[in-house]
Design a protein around this motif. Structure first.
Motif, PDB file in Angstrom:
ATOM      1  N   ALA A 106       0.831  -1.206   0.000  1.00 36.47           N
ATOM      2  CA  ALA A 106       0.000   0.000   0.000  1.00 36.47           C
ATOM      3  C   ALA A 106       0.866   1.257   0.000  1.00 36.47           C
ATOM      4  CB  ALA A 106      -0.921  -0.014   1.220  1.00 36.47           C
ATOM      5  N   ILE A 107       1.969   1.227   0.729  1.00 33.94           N
ATOM      6  CA  ILE A 107       2.858   2.395   0.777  1.00 33.94           C
ATOM      7  C   ILE A 107       3.503   2.642  -0.580  1.00 33.94           C
ATOM      8  CG2 ILE A 107       4.978   3.293   1.809  1.00 33.94           C
ATOM      9  CD1 ILE A 107       4.240   1.790   4.368  1.00 33.94           C
ATOM     10  N   LEU A 108       3.997   1.581  -1.212  1.00 32.50           N
ATOM     11  CA  LEU A 108       4.649   1.730  -2.513  1.00 32.50           C
ATOM     12  C   LEU A 108       3.663   2.192  -3.581  1.00 32.50           C
ATOM     13  CD1 LEU A 108       6.988  -1.407  -2.497  1.00 32.50           C
ATOM     14  CD2 LEU A 108       7.589   0.969  -2.004  1.00 32.50           C
ATOM     15  N   LEU A 109       2.426   1.725  -3.517  1.00 34.05           N
ATOM     16  CA  LEU A 109       1.408   2.169  -4.471  1.00 34.05           C
ATOM     17  C   LEU A 109       1.158   3.664  -4.324  1.00 34.05           C
ATOM     18  CD1 LEU A 109      -0.814   1.665  -6.568  1.00 34.05           C
ATOM     19  CD2 LEU A 109      -2.346   1.055  -4.672  1.00 34.05           C
ATOM     20  N   TRP A 110       1.035   4.134  -3.071  1.00 36.16           N
ATOM     21  CA  TRP A 110       0.803   5.566  -2.869  1.00 36.16           C
ATOM     22  C   TRP A 110       1.993   6.387  -3.345  1.00 36.16           C
ATOM     23  CZ3 TRP A 110       3.578   8.739   0.655  1.00 36.16           C
ATOM     24  CH2 TRP A 110       3.148  10.071   0.662  1.00 36.16           C
ATOM     25  N   LEU A 111       3.219   5.921  -3.091  1.00 31.02           N
ATOM     26  CA  LEU A 111       4.397   6.656  -3.548  1.00 31.02           C
ATOM     27  C   LEU A 111       4.401   6.825  -5.062  1.00 31.02           C
ATOM     28  CD1 LEU A 111       7.220   5.192  -1.265  1.00 31.02           C
ATOM     29  CD2 LEU A 111       6.406   7.552  -1.293  1.00 31.02           C
ATOM     30  N   ALA A 112       3.997   5.763  -5.771  1.00 30.40           N
ATOM     31  CA  ALA A 112       3.954   5.849  -7.233  1.00 30.40           C
ATOM     32  C   ALA A 112       2.927   6.877  -7.691  1.00 30.40           C
ATOM     33  CB  ALA A 112       3.642   4.472  -7.815  1.00 30.40           C
ATOM     34  N   LEU A 113       1.745   6.887  -7.069  1.00 33.71           N
ATOM     35  CA  LEU A 113       0.694   7.821  -7.468  1.00 33.71           C
ATOM     36  C   LEU A 113       1.022   9.260  -7.086  1.00 33.71           C
ATOM     37  CD1 LEU A 113      -2.512   5.749  -6.586  1.00 33.71           C
ATOM     38  CD2 LEU A 113      -1.666   6.361  -8.863  1.00 33.71           C
ATOM     39  N   THR A 114       1.588   9.479  -5.904  1.00 32.39           N
ATOM     40  CA  THR A 114       1.874  10.850  -5.481  1.00 32.39           C
ATOM     41  C   THR A 114       2.980  11.476  -6.314  1.00 32.39           C
ATOM     42  OG1 THR A 114       2.092  12.218  -3.510  1.00 32.39           O
ATOM     43  CG2 THR A 114       3.651  10.400  -3.724  1.00 32.39           C
ATOM     44  N   ASN A 115       3.891  10.649  -6.843  1.00 30.00           N
ATOM     45  CA  ASN A 115       4.916  11.182  -7.741  1.00 30.00           C
ATOM     46  C   ASN A 115       4.327  11.585  -9.086  1.00 30.00           C
ATOM     47  OD1 ASN A 115       7.176  11.020  -6.048  1.00 30.00           O
ATOM     48  ND2 ASN A 115       7.495   8.854  -6.517  1.00 30.00           N
ATOM     49  N   ILE A 116       3.186  10.978  -9.435  1.00 28.54           N
ATOM     50  CA  ILE A 116       2.484  11.384 -10.663  1.00 28.54           C
ATOM     51  C   ILE A 116       1.675  12.652 -10.407  1.00 28.54           C
ATOM     52  CG2 ILE A 116       0.725  10.715 -12.337  1.00 28.54           C
ATOM     53  CD1 ILE A 116       1.569   7.816 -11.906  1.00 28.54           C
ATOM     54  N   ALA A 117       1.006  12.700  -9.243  1.00 28.97           N
ATOM     55  CA  ALA A 117       0.186  13.872  -8.919  1.00 28.97           C
ATOM     56  C   ALA A 117       1.044  15.114  -8.740  1.00 28.97           C
ATOM     57  CB  ALA A 117      -0.626  13.604  -7.658  1.00 28.97           C
ATOM     58  N   ASP A 118       2.209  14.965  -8.129  1.00 31.33           N
ATOM     59  CA  ASP A 118       3.151  16.079  -7.971  1.00 31.33           C
ATOM     60  C   ASP A 118       4.372  15.782  -8.813  1.00 31.33           C
ATOM     61  OD1 ASP A 118       1.653  17.558  -6.072  1.00 31.33           O
ATOM     62  OD2 ASP A 118       2.299  16.179  -4.502  1.00 31.33           O
ATOM     63  N   THR A 119       4.560  16.535  -9.847  1.00 31.92           N
ATOM     64  CA  THR A 119       5.699  16.304 -10.727  1.00 31.92           C
ATOM     65  C   THR A 119       6.985  16.556  -9.953  1.00 31.92           C
ATOM     66  OG1 THR A 119       4.408  17.043 -12.628  1.00 31.92           O
ATOM     67  CG2 THR A 119       6.803  16.954 -12.887  1.00 31.92           C
ATOM     68  N   THR A 120       7.777  15.516  -9.818  1.00 30.11           N
ATOM     69  CA  THR A 120       9.029  15.610  -9.067  1.00 30.11           C
ATOM     70  C   THR A 120      10.177  15.084  -9.899  1.00 30.11           C
ATOM     71  OG1 THR A 120       8.634  13.446  -8.062  1.00 30.11           O
ATOM     72  CG2 THR A 120       7.878  15.379  -6.838  1.00 30.11           C
ATOM     73  N   SER A 121      11.377  15.475  -9.520  1.00 32.41           N
ATOM     74  CA  SER A 121      12.567  14.990 -10.214  1.00 32.41           C
ATOM     75  C   SER A 121      12.858  13.550  -9.811  1.00 32.41           C
ATOM     76  CB  SER A 121      13.770  15.877  -9.867  1.00 32.41           C
ATOM     77  OG  SER A 121      14.073  15.772  -8.484  1.00 32.41           O
ATOM     78  N   LEU A 122      13.719  12.912 -10.590  1.00 29.95           N
ATOM     79  CA  LEU A 122      14.095  11.535 -10.285  1.00 29.95           C
ATOM     80  C   LEU A 122      14.766  11.441  -8.917  1.00 29.95           C
ATOM     81  CD1 LEU A 122      14.371   8.592 -11.144  1.00 29.95           C
ATOM     82  CD2 LEU A 122      16.543   9.197 -12.264  1.00 29.95           C
ATOM     83  N   ALA A 123      15.593  12.423  -8.607  1.00 31.14           N
ATOM     84  CA  ALA A 123      16.293  12.398  -7.316  1.00 31.14           C
ATOM     85  C   ALA A 123      15.299  12.481  -6.158  1.00 31.14           C
ATOM     86  CB  ALA A 123      17.288  13.550  -7.250  1.00 31.14           C
ATOM     87  N   ASP A 124      14.273  13.349  -6.294  1.00 28.79           N
ATOM     88  CA  ASP A 124      13.275  13.470  -5.234  1.00 28.79           C
ATOM     89  C   ASP A 124      12.470  12.181  -5.087  1.00 28.79           C
ATOM     90  OD1 ASP A 124      14.051  16.032  -4.676  1.00 28.79           O
ATOM     91  OD2 ASP A 124      12.541  16.976  -5.958  1.00 28.79           O
ATOM     92  N   SER A 125      12.143  11.546  -6.203  1.00 34.41           N
ATOM     93  CA  SER A 125      11.391  10.287  -6.137  1.00 34.41           C
ATOM     94  C   SER A 125      12.197   9.193  -5.447  1.00 34.41           C
ATOM     95  CB  SER A 125      11.004   9.837  -7.550  1.00 34.41           C
ATOM     96  OG  SER A 125      10.163  10.780  -8.179  1.00 34.41           O
ATOM     97  N   VAL A 126      13.487   9.099  -5.817  1.00 32.93           N
ATOM     98  CA  VAL A 126      14.347   8.095  -5.188  1.00 32.93           C
ATOM     99  C   VAL A 126      14.490   8.380  -3.694  1.00 32.93           C
ATOM    100  CG1 VAL A 126      16.701   7.190  -5.105  1.00 32.93           C
ATOM    101  CG2 VAL A 126      15.586   7.585  -7.312  1.00 32.93           C
TER     102      VAL A 126
END
Length: 354
Positions: free
Chosen positions: A99-119
């Motif tokens: 559930a945590i990993l699913l939310w992380l994937a969606l929130t990175n789509i909702a808020d455009t972030t850089s690769l470094a921020d996503s990692v």
């Protein structure tokens, strides 16, 4: 903690201008604050409610194209990731992590972030999970070691009780048998009394061996006398050994329970050993045993440095505390008022195990 998160969220709402619409903000804040109350008792439920709500919020943001970010206070969900692996079962941890990993994937789509921020976001949550798992493992090891220390002390006490009591009860049985052999010329009542004594002593010895035998690690039944208060004096040393051990006995010790006598000796012996191992720069260890009308007090002081590194939760201290408790007494160990370390035990004279 919850009060601090509420203040944090309110400050962001007041000071920041780039946040998402208020209904979504309210849902996001409630998703963080509410489940924290159940993070220890129901960690998977807390994670499911929190990250499930945040997932719905991000899906709405994606579908409606809502502008604005969620408050930074939602980073407190790291606590839930930690709690999931700290108090949840293995199956709960796996489900919650999904559930945590699913939310992380969606929130990175909702808020455009850089690769470094996503990692970095993935790294923070995985670190929280690993930290929770590590502390869980360390706690289990600690509890296991403490239980083993208590079990060893119980086994030693059971052995001493067996050897001491069985020695005396065996003597009673032998005397009763001898009494029967010479009681032919005595009144019949005396013969019957001796028979009752023999039967009771034999039955008691059998029951004692059956009960205590469960706690014994070995099967030998040699009835060896156990050390007592008198043997504590033998722990004293001369000035050539460092630290020097001085022993003082005062009061009355004639009618002490054998278990209490053995406990006094074992506690003194273990305390002296601990002082030699851990009391830095210690030059003297003082052992004082005082017999009062109802109890016996044992006090061991050393003059070692306060930086000796001795912790009240050490396994040797756990065993000594367990022994004193089993005999109905009290035990305390800690830094002395002025210098060094003090061990103090108070045991009832009868020492009836609980």
């Amino acid at each position: 903690m919850i009060a601090a998160l509420i203040c944090w969220s309110l400050l962001e709402v007041v000071l920041r201008q780039d946040l998402a619409p208020r209904p979504l903000l309210l849902l996001a804040v409630l998703a963080v604050l509410g489940p924290l109350l159940w993070r220890r008792t129901h960690p998977l439920f807390a994670v499911a409610v929190s990250f499930g709500t945040l997932t719905i919020v991000d899906i709405v943001r994606i579908l409606t194209g809502s502008q604005g970010a969620l408050p930074n206070s939602i980073s407190a969900t790291l606590i839930l990731a930690y709690a999931l692996f700290r108090w949840g079962s293995g199956r709960e941890a796996a489900s919650g992590l999904g559930a945590i990993l699913l939310w992380l994937a969606l929130t990175n789509i909702a808020d455009t972030t850089s690769l470094a921020d996503s990692v970095a976001a993935y790294g923070f949550f995985l670190f929280a999970a690993v930290l929770g798992a590590a502390i869980r493992y360390h706690t289990k090891i600690l509890i296991r070691d403490i239980d083993q220390a208590k079990a060893r002390e119980r086994e030693q006490l059971a052995r001493e009780l067996h050897d001491t009591v069985a020695h005396h009860v065996s003597g009673i049985a032998i005397q009763a048998q001898a009494g029967r052999a010479i009681a032919a010329s005595q009144p019949e009542r005396a013969l019957e009394t001796l028979a009752i004594i023999e039967d009771a002593a034999t039955r008691t010895l059998t029951e004692l061996r059956a009960i205590v035998g469960v706690l014994r690690a070995t099967q030998d039944t040699e009835f060896a006398p156990q050390p007592g208060v008198a043997e504590v004096e033998r722990l004293a040393t001369d000035g050539q050994t460092r630290p020097r051990v001085e022993v003082t006995l005062s009061g009355e010790f004639d009618d002490l329970s054998p278990a209490v006598e053995a406990a006094i000796y074992r506690l003194a012996q273990e305390s002296i050993t601990n002082a030699r191992r851990h009391a830095r720069h210690a030059t003297q260890v003082t052992v004082a045993v005082t017999g009062d009308a109802d109890q016996v007090r044992l006090t061991i002081d050393d003059d070692g440095s306060a930086a000796g590194g001795r912790a009240p939760g050490g396994y040797g201290l756990v065993g000594m505390r367990e022994r004193a408790s089993l005999l109905g007494g009290t035990f305390h160990a800690g830094p002395a008022a002025e210098r060094g370390w003090r061990v103090e035990a108070v045991l009832p004279r009868t020492g009836t195990p609980r």
